[in-house]
Design a protein around this motif. Structure first.
Motif: not given
Lengths: 510, 500
Positions: B397, B442, A110, B438, B445-446, B448-451, B402, A149, B393, B390, A154
């Motif tokens: 936020f 979040s 990515r 939050l 967001v988490k 979608m992007w991080i997991e 935020l 963050y 997100t 995006l 990521v």
């Protein structure tokens, strides 16, 4: 309008990179990030300001446009740089470009999002170091958290989610404490300020126009607000005991992100301490000199001790940041030209040196896929150039003369010894200087075990010299460190110009 | 030169008329070609009509129609055009345009498309009228005009059990609320002898023995608004309806319909029941709304924090946001800077119109892709749809308040206005709730992007209309940060005019 142009170009570049295909996102990001570098160097070459942005005097590249009005307070788009802001702007642009180039090897997933976020973060960092209206500044300040963050969450290591959330929660709560503290001050000033303009607020506070608020007397209000803001910024710096998010974030973050985190993001904390606590409330700061100096000294010694105990190269460098930033706090609280100026100079020096250290540890990790001190030895045989630069950087960290770290620490110690804010300052300084010994200890110890001796590596990777695009950013950084060490006046003159008016307050200095 | 000297007075309601006219044009198009298989034309008419209404309302707002030289009154004061009504018409028309644009893809393959669009337009007309209502009679009629199409729209997926059930629940609660509301109106009429808001204000001070009846009437009217704005205790329909309804309709209801409820509540309570005269009589409606605001915020946020389904989480968070907007009514006091806090509340509703619509439209897109509804289903979605994620997100936020998004400034202005009015505890409750929110925002967001993706996605084609609508909402949410100055100033001057 050059500051606006710089921020806008970086924002647009981040969007362009985000939409670019992965294959050449890294190249595009590096190329586009040269524009802010050129812009900031141009600003430096044309810099002409004699004074402090908050306490008066000429300001460079200033713009002030009314933006909106909320309940009697005007909010302006107010940006400009003085001798404190400009070096940090240059540091931000240069370090971002180098971090982007150093990310070409480790980041293979990515990419366009990664580089887009790096540039997005750069744009907001530029805003933090140039904004002079509290509201605008706070928007940029908080906006830096978001890309960080994601960058940790990521692209980080195995415990990245934990580290990202911890970072986010810690710094966000800290921002809230700071926000409340500052807003209490603004309300306490009552009718004497009509905007959230930081220079106006700073001057009103220094002139002692703070009144009582909801029955809280001005003196108490000042102390409470000072402590709230100090807590908010101390987490960001970070100082002991608010440092626990830092090793997690650093260890999990990919190396280029660690570079930004240690190199620039930690400076946000000390920069804000200087701008808010030490500029706006100097009397309160001198009243709190003992606890602050104590925190600084504990951070120096304890951070270095923690570094000594680590087995992970990256953790060693991470904890050493706690130690180095302790010096910066000590310099700030000294309230002398050399102390505060040296602290500002040390922000730049530490940004460059810790950037170099994280980057070279990253290069070694890319080659070996381990960072454990026990897993390797004799790396110098296989990666002589990288190791050479790493050793040079480590000497810079220890404060070897003719390197930027020496200049910064020397100024701080000179300023702190001469400080008259409290009789115990020389004592605190002497204890803090002992930290240098520990720093030299853990750096030499770690290097001796990993870099020298006969080659041994407990992984399956073949190790050879690093690629050119991995070495080049290191070389640039090292050259800059030496340049600033040989000629600190490239920045120190303008820093002094900005620091001097700040020390000129009517308060009790003894 | 004020515009009303050049144009006939009735043209002041042109934005509302344009919305109504669009609905009629859609009916006409449907009667010419009842089995239309070309949804482009229908969606196009709908978008064009709402954009035209948006443009005219925006033009009037900038030109100062109904602001310089006082409000324009029509039909003996039953309809009023001023800054408040134009401000909200801009909001309704923007949301209607985004929803129409998004429905183009969402409705692909559905029957009764023309009816769908014309119901949306009729509801928008009703909302716009609610903003202009100057008498309790027009308040009631326009409220029903906005509500009846909404009931049908919620139940629009008539083969889907959830949708029909949600429609029925919404309709039943709505009918009861309407009854309560209209009974409240009759009690106020009994006490004051008038339905016109300005006359009610004049008469209520001398209600004498009938003050008790008037008080009960005010409380019942407040209940009617609580239903429309999905505030506690009349919020039970909202999560069901938002979850069951087609996602674009959830967007429409949770932002535009809610804002319409506030538009009319702001006018009715500020104009008809002036604080200076009713509070000394014992009808302390700001206190009532303060209690409602605190409970609504807290209930909405805590319920949202425990959801596993993203759409349901958004539905409950929408209840929470009703609580924030209620601060605009709760933090009013005799002689305080009332225009500031009510204007901040209006500005928050406008920003909310963009960010919340965008969030629900993103969910519509995810439903279109058949990804799933829980947080876990969203895991790793950003690897496949980075730009859309995006945008989501940005919405999340911004909803959490935020920086650097529009929601930060609007919440800041709102809490600031409350503090200025002396209601620092309301602002504190709001800020704590906002910080809590939050957590669940979040999570999206988490995910979608991080997991890491838990399954493989087969997203298929990009729904162009939906995508465009989400982007419009995202850009709107971002631009509302730099453009917040004029927005909040317009809103605050419009609100201040109510207290003049």
């Amino acid at each position: 309008m050059i500051i606006e142009a710089l921020i806008a170009i970086t924002f647009v570049a981040s969007m362009a990179v985000l939409l670019a295909p992965d294959e050449w996102a890294g190249r595009l990001a590096a190329a586009l990030s040269l524009l802010p570098v050129a812009g900031s160097l141009y600003m430096w070459s044309r810099f002409d300001a004699t004074g402090n942005a908050l306490t008066g005097g000429d300001l460079a590249f200033e713009t002030m446009i009314p933006w909106l009005e909320l309940g009697g307070y005007t909010i302006n788009w107010h940006v400009g740089v003085d001798g404190i802001g400009l070096p940090l702007v240059v540091l931000t642009t240069v370090l971002t470009t180098l971090a982007i180039v150093s990310a070409w090897t480790p980041i293979d997933d990515r990419q366009s999002q990664f580089y887009g976020l790096m540039l997005f973060m750069e744009a907001n960092l530029l805003g933090v170091f140039t904004a002079l209206d509290f509201f605008v500044w706070f928007v940029f300040w908080e906006a830096v958290l978001l890309p960080m963050y994601f960058l940790i969450g990521v692209w980080g290591g195995p415990r990245r989610k934990y580290a990202a959330i911890k970072f986010f929660v810690y710094t966000n709560v800290a921002s809230l404490a700071m926000f409340i503290g500052f807003v209490a001050l603004v309300f306490g000033l009552g009718d004497s300020v009509s905007s959230l303009d930081m220079p106006a607020i700073a001057q009103a506070l220094r002139a002692g126009e703070l009144g009582s608020l909801y029955g809280i007397p001005a003196a108490t209000l000042r102390s409470v607000a000072f402590v709230a803001m100090f807590l908010g910024f101390a987490v960001k710096v970070p100082v002991v005991p608010f440092h626990t998010w830092l090793p997690d974030a650093h260890v999990e973050a990919p190396s280029p992100v660690s570079v930004m985190l240690a190199g620039v993001l930690l400076k946000m904390g000390t920069y804000a301490l200087l701008r808010f606590n030490f500029t706006m409330l100097p009397e309160t700061a001198t009243a709190f000199v003992v606890p602050i100096a104590l925190i600084a000294v504990v951070s120096v010694i304890y951070g270095a001790m923690l570094a000594l105990a680590q087995q992970d190269l990256k953790r060693i460098v991470a904890y050493s940041s706690v130690s180095s930033m302790g010096y910066v706090i000590l310099g700030l609280v000294a309230y002398t030209t050399y102390g505060v100026g040296g602290a500002t100079f040390q922000m730049i020096a530490h940004g460059l040196i810790s950037g170099l250290m994280f980057m070279s540890v990253g290069v070694i990790y890319n080659a070996t896929h381990t960072r454990m001190v026990g897993d390797m030895s004799g790396m110098a045989d296989r990666m002589p150039v990288t190791v050479g630069i790493l050793v040079a950087g480590a000497f810079g960290y220890m404060g070897l003369p003719l390197m930027a770290g020496f200049a910064g620490e020397f100024f701080i110690f000179k300023g702190a010894f001469a400080s008259t804010v409290h009789a115990a300052m020389p004592l605190f300084t002497a204890v803090a200087m002992f930290g240098i010994v520990v720093v030299a200890g853990y750096l030499l110890f770690a290097m001796q075990r990993t870099l020298f001796g006969s080659f041994r590596l407990e992984t399956d990777y073949e190790v050879g010299p690093a690629a050119l695009h991995e070495t080049a950013p290191l070389a640039v950084l090292l050259a800059t460190i030496i340049l600033l060490g040989v000629a600190p006046d490239l920045f120190f003159g303008m820093i002094q110009d900005a620091v001097d008016p700040l020390l000129d307050f009517g308060g009790d200095l003894s | 030169m004020p515009i009303q000297t050049q144009l006939p007075t009735w043209t002041a309601v042109a934005p509302t008329l344009l919305l109504g006219l669009t609905a009629l044009v859609l009916f006409l198009a449907d009667s010419i070609d009842p089995d239309s298989t070309r949804p482009t034309a229908l969606a196009g008419i709908s978008v064009l009509g709402s954009v035209a209404a948006l443009a005219v309302a925006g033009w009037f707002l900038l030109a100062g129609t109904g602001q310089e030289g006082g409000a324009i009154e029509l039909y003996g004061g039953s309809l009023v055009v001023d800054g408040l009504s134009l401000f909200f018409t801009v909001l309704f028309a923007s949301v209607a345009a985004m929803v129409s644009l998004a429905s183009y893809d969402y409705l692909r393959g559905h029957a009764y498309q023309a009816e769908f669009y014309s119901l949306v337009m009729l509801a928008a007309t009703g909302m716009s009228l609610m903003g202009s209502a100057g008498s309790l009679a027009t308040v009631f009629v326009s409220l029903e005009l906005a509500s009846l199409p909404s009931y049908a729209l919620v139940a629009f997926l008539k083969d889907n059990r959830g949708s029909v059930e949600a429609g029925l629940k919404y309709f039943l609660v709505g009918a009861v609320s309407s009854a309560v509301f209209v009974f409240g109106i009759s009690l106020v009429y009994a006490a004051t002898g008038s339905l016109l808001l300005s006359d009610v204000a004049g008469a209520i001070g001398s209600a004498g023995d009938l003050v008790g009846i008037a008080g009960v009437g005010v409380v019942m009217i407040a209940g009617g608004f609580a239903f429309k704005t999905a505030s506690v205790p009349f919020h039970f329909w909202a999560p069901e309806a938002y979850e069951g309804a087609p996602a674009p309709i959830s967007a429409f209801l949770s932002s535009a319909s809610k804002a319409a409820g506030f538009a009319v509540a702001f006018r009715v309570f500020a104009v008809a029941f002036p604080i200076e005269s009713v509070v000394p009589m014992g009808i302390d409606w700001p206190l009532l709304f303060a209690v409602l605001a605190v409970i609504t915020m807290t209930v909405g946020n805590f319920a949202a924090a425990t959801q596993e389904n993203v759409k349901r989480m958004l539905a409950y968070s929408s209840v929470g946001h009703a609580g924030y907007a209620l601060i605009g009514l709760a933090a009013l006091s005799g002689g305080g800077p009332n225009g500031n806090v009510m204007g901040a509340s209006m500005a928050h509703l406008l920003v909310y119109g963009f960010m919340n619509t965008g969030a629900f439209l993103f969910i519509a897109m995810v439903e279109h892709w058949e990804v799933g509804r829980t947080f876990e289903d969203y895991n790793g979605l950003a690897t496949r749809a980075p730009v859309a994620c995006l945008a989501m997100t940005v919405f999340m936020f911004s909803l959490a308040g935020l920086p650097p998004f529009g929601g930060f400034l609007s919440k800041y202005a709102l809490f600031y206005g409350a503090i200025q009015g002396g209601f620092w505890w309301l602002a504190a409750v709001g800020a704590i709730n906002s910080a809590l929110s939050l957590f669940y925002y979040s999570r999206v967001v988490k995910a979608m992007w991080i997991e890491d993706p838990s399954g493989s996605f087969d997203l298929g084609s990009t729904p162009l209309g939906l995508y465009a609508a989400v982007m419009v909402a995202a850009v709107g949410t971002l631009l509302l940060l730099p453009a917040f100055g004029p927005v909040v100033e317009t809103a605050q001057s419009a609100a201040t005019a109510l207290f003049a």
